[in-house]
Design a protein around this motif. Structure first.
Motif, PDB file in Angstrom:
ATOM      1  N   PRO A   1       0.828  -1.204   0.000  1.00 13.33           N
ATOM      2  CA  PRO A   1       0.000   0.000   0.000  1.00 13.33           C
ATOM      3  C   PRO A   1       0.867   1.259   0.000  1.00 13.33           C
ATOM      4  N   GLY A   2       0.546   2.182  -0.896  1.00 12.50           N
ATOM      5  CA  GLY A   2       1.316   3.422  -0.994  1.00 12.50           C
ATOM      6  C   GLY A   2       2.289   3.414  -2.161  1.00 12.50           C
ATOM      7  N   GLN A   3       2.428   2.286  -2.848  1.00 13.68           N
ATOM      8  CA  GLN A   3       3.347   2.262  -3.988  1.00 13.68           C
ATOM      9  C   GLN A   3       2.672   2.832  -5.242  1.00 13.68           C
ATOM     10  N   TYR A   4       3.469   3.064  -6.277  1.00  6.44           N
ATOM     11  CA  TYR A   4       2.921   3.670  -7.488  1.00  6.44           C
ATOM     12  C   TYR A   4       3.381   2.920  -8.737  1.00  6.44           C
ATOM     13  N   VAL A   5       2.671   3.187  -9.836  1.00  8.34           N
ATOM     14  CA  VAL A   5       3.083   2.639 -11.135  1.00  8.34           C
ATOM     15  C   VAL A   5       3.393   3.816 -12.065  1.00  8.34           C
ATOM     16  N   GLN A   6       4.116   3.535 -13.128  1.00  6.22           N
ATOM     17  CA  GLN A   6       4.425   4.576 -14.119  1.00  6.22           C
ATOM     18  C   GLN A   6       3.733   4.225 -15.426  1.00  6.22           C
ATOM     19  N   ILE A   7       2.776   5.062 -15.785  1.00  2.09           N
ATOM     20  CA  ILE A   7       1.987   4.750 -16.980  1.00  2.09           C
ATOM     21  C   ILE A   7       2.655   5.395 -18.206  1.00  2.09           C
ATOM     22  N   LEU A   8       2.610   4.673 -19.301  1.00  2.46           N
ATOM     23  CA  LEU A   8       3.222   5.150 -20.546  1.00  2.46           C
ATOM     24  C   LEU A   8       2.157   5.926 -21.322  1.00  2.46           C
ATOM     25  N   ALA A   9       2.447   7.210 -21.571  1.00  3.95           N
ATOM     26  CA  ALA A   9       1.464   8.046 -22.269  1.00  3.95           C
ATOM     27  C   ALA A   9       2.101   8.636 -23.523  1.00  3.95           C
ATOM     28  N   PRO A  10       1.338   8.708 -24.620  1.00  4.21           N
ATOM     29  CA  PRO A  10       1.915   9.304 -25.832  1.00  4.21           C
ATOM     30  C   PRO A  10       2.035  10.820 -25.667  1.00  4.21           C
ATOM     31  N   GLY A  11       3.218  11.353 -25.920  1.00  3.42           N
ATOM     32  CA  GLY A  11       3.411  12.806 -25.805  1.00  3.42           C
ATOM     33  C   GLY A  11       3.797  13.378 -27.152  1.00  3.42           C
ATOM     34  N   PRO A  12       3.786  14.714 -27.296  1.00  3.83           N
ATOM     35  CA  PRO A  12       4.118  15.330 -28.600  1.00  3.83           C
ATOM     36  C   PRO A  12       5.552  15.013 -29.049  1.00  3.83           C
ATOM     37  N   ASP A  13       6.473  14.799 -28.060  1.00  5.77           N
ATOM     38  CA  ASP A  13       7.862  14.481 -28.442  1.00  5.77           C
ATOM     39  C   ASP A  13       8.187  13.014 -28.200  1.00  5.77           C
ATOM     40  N   GLY A  14       7.196  12.163 -28.247  1.00  4.99           N
ATOM     41  CA  GLY A  14       7.416  10.733 -27.999  1.00  4.99           C
ATOM     42  C   GLY A  14       6.777  10.326 -26.681  1.00  4.99           C
ATOM     43  N   PRO A  15       6.782   9.002 -26.410  1.00  5.74           N
ATOM     44  CA  PRO A  15       6.111   8.515 -25.204  1.00  5.74           C
ATOM     45  C   PRO A  15       6.801   8.982 -23.922  1.00  5.74           C
ATOM     46  N   VAL A  16       6.013   9.207 -22.895  1.00 11.78           N
ATOM     47  CA  VAL A  16       6.564   9.606 -21.585  1.00 11.78           C
ATOM     48  C   VAL A  16       5.964   8.708 -20.510  1.00 11.78           C
ATOM     49  N   PHE A  17       6.719   8.544 -19.414  1.00  9.79           N
ATOM     50  CA  PHE A  17       6.196   7.823 -18.256  1.00  9.79           C
ATOM     51  C   PHE A  17       5.781   8.832 -17.192  1.00  9.79           C
ATOM     52  N   ARG A  18       4.637   8.609 -16.563  1.00 11.64           N
ATOM     53  CA  ARG A  18       4.240   9.458 -15.441  1.00 11.64           C
ATOM     54  C   ARG A  18       3.783   8.559 -14.286  1.00 11.64           C
ATOM     55  N   ALA A  19       4.110   9.010 -13.060  1.00 14.52           N
ATOM     56  CA  ALA A  19       3.845   8.181 -11.879  1.00 14.52           C
ATOM     57  C   ALA A  19       2.455   8.446 -11.294  1.00 14.52           C
ATOM     58  N   TYR A  20       1.746   7.367 -10.960  1.00 16.69           N
ATOM     59  CA  TYR A  20       0.447   7.468 -10.282  1.00 16.69           C
ATOM     60  C   TYR A  20       0.368   6.411  -9.183  1.00 16.69           C
ATOM     61  N   SER A  21      -0.066   6.832  -7.990  1.00 12.32           N
ATOM     62  CA  SER A  21      -0.200   5.890  -6.879  1.00 12.32           C
ATOM     63  C   SER A  21      -1.328   4.914  -7.144  1.00 12.32           C
ATOM     64  N   VAL A  22      -1.141   3.699  -6.681  1.00 20.90           N
ATOM     65  CA  VAL A  22      -2.180   2.675  -6.848  1.00 20.90           C
ATOM     66  C   VAL A  22      -3.199   2.858  -5.731  1.00 20.90           C
TER      67      VAL A  22
END
Ligand code: FES
Length: 364
Positions: free
Chosen positions: A163-184
């Motif tokens: 509990p309290g950990q996060y994942v990094q979701i891969l999102a398409p960005g204008p300069d290529g894919p980026v990872f962003r962190a979101y807590s589960v």
């Protein structure tokens, strides 16, 4: 005048040509050959042709480390300990590496280019991080700018998270894919799914991407990451203070606690601006009926409109914490919300006798 402008143009021209030549030389002439990257005394090893960043080499070899800025050198998350190789610290790394870390060999993996054999040390936890493919199974709108998004895991089909950990979701960005962190936000015992609570940030690449997802869409994320550690002492009280999307780790912690320790004392303080920002309150009040050791306080910081009804607290949430929390030792606190809230609550908790080691925080 004309001569001055001309000479400036010539200087700029020479400078740009030199920079371009250097780039070309780096790209086409520098041949670093094959380099051996060894992690934790050889428990993971791979050969990598030199010239690429350590972050991308690790990713290509399925070693996933945190990287909230997508490798731009602006988050400071991608720290690794380099025991051998790597060359001197670069100017782009210095803002994120403390003096004590320099001595320990800490580097930013997104800035360090592989040019020779490297020996690295990574926390064992990171070697268990996986890449997941998942499908959106349910979306709920929680407030005007916050959505709860549920994902069914496709590959692998199971996640082990604390509990309290996060994942990094891969999102398409204008300069290529980026990872962003979101807590589960889904509890740790629900191993076949991942739930996120995401606030739409105006212009935010990943939050816009997630808010536009539809049920049935597939996504990729890596995880779990994070240092939050809920104490295993069954009677140790837990204080949770949050606001906005900071609810994500808090919801995970609450449901995990009451599944494992039905009588464990837990105090939830949640700050909202108006009644429009309130969510999960009824659900938590119901849980508190079943578990009398669970206390729930929601507070609104903006004045109520005349027609509005509200039976919760009012004022900033740190004032509720100050008023309602007694002084005691041996408790754990998790603070998840905007930085000013975290600073104000930390001050209150220090006054109440919390040890620094028992306070975890995540700025949202
Ligand atoms: S990935 Fe953000 S600083 Fe390296």
């Amino acid at each position: 005048m004309i001569t001055g402008a001309l000479s400036l143009a010539i200087t700029v021209g020479i400078f740009l040509s030199l920079a371009a030549l250097l780039l070309i030389a780096e790209r086409y002439l520098a041949n670093y050959g094959s380099c051996l990257v060894s992690i934790n005394e050889g428990s993971v090893e791979f050969e990598q042709s030199g010239g690429v960043t350590l972050l991308s080499a690790l990713y290509d070899h399925k070693v996933f480390i945190p990287s909230a800025c997508g490798g731009k050198g602006s988050c400071g998350y991608c720290k690794v300990v380099v025991l051998r190789g790597g060359g001197p610290l670069l100017p782009t790394e210095t803002p994120y590496i403390r003096r004590s870390e320099v001595k320990a060999g800490v580097r930013l993996a997104c800035q360090l280019k592989i040019k020779e054999d490297l020996e690295l040390r990574l926390p064992e936890d990171l070697l268990n991080v996986k890449e997941f493919k998942a499908r959106v199974s349910l979306i709920r709108t929680l407030t005007h700018d916050i959505k709860e998004v549920n994902f069914e895991l496709l590959e692998p089909r199971e996640i082990r998270q604390r509990p309290g950990q996060y994942v990094q979701i891969l999102a398409p960005g204008p300069d290529g894919p980026v990872f962003r962190a979101y807590s589960v936000s889904s509890p740790a015992f629900e191993t076949d799914k991942v739930q996120l609570i995401v606030r739409l940030v105006p212009g935010g690449i990943a939050s816009t991407y997630i808010h536009n997802l539809k049920e049935g869409d597939e996504v990729v994320f890596t995880g779990p990451f994070g240092e939050f550690r809920l104490s295993e002492e069954p009677n140790k009280p837990v204080i949770l203070v949050g606001g906005g999307a900071g609810m994500a780790p808090i919801s995970n912690i609450i449901h995990t606690i009451y599944r494992r320790w039905p009588d464990r004392p837990c105090y939830l303080f949640f700050g909202c601006r108006t009644t429009q920002d309130v969510f999960y309150r009824d659900e938590f009040l119901k849980l508190a009926d079943q578990h009398p050791s669970f206390k729930v306080v929601y507070a609104l910081s903006d004045p109520l409109a005349e027609e509005e009804e509200w039976d919760g607290d009012t004022g900033f949430i740190h004032l509720s914490v100050d008023r309602l929390l007694s002084e005691a030792s041996n408790r754990q606190a998790f603070l998840c919300g905007p930085p000013p809230m975290i600073e104000a609550v930390t001050e209150v908790l220090e006054k109440k006798g919390f040890r620094t080691d028992d306070v975890f925080y995540d700025k949202f």
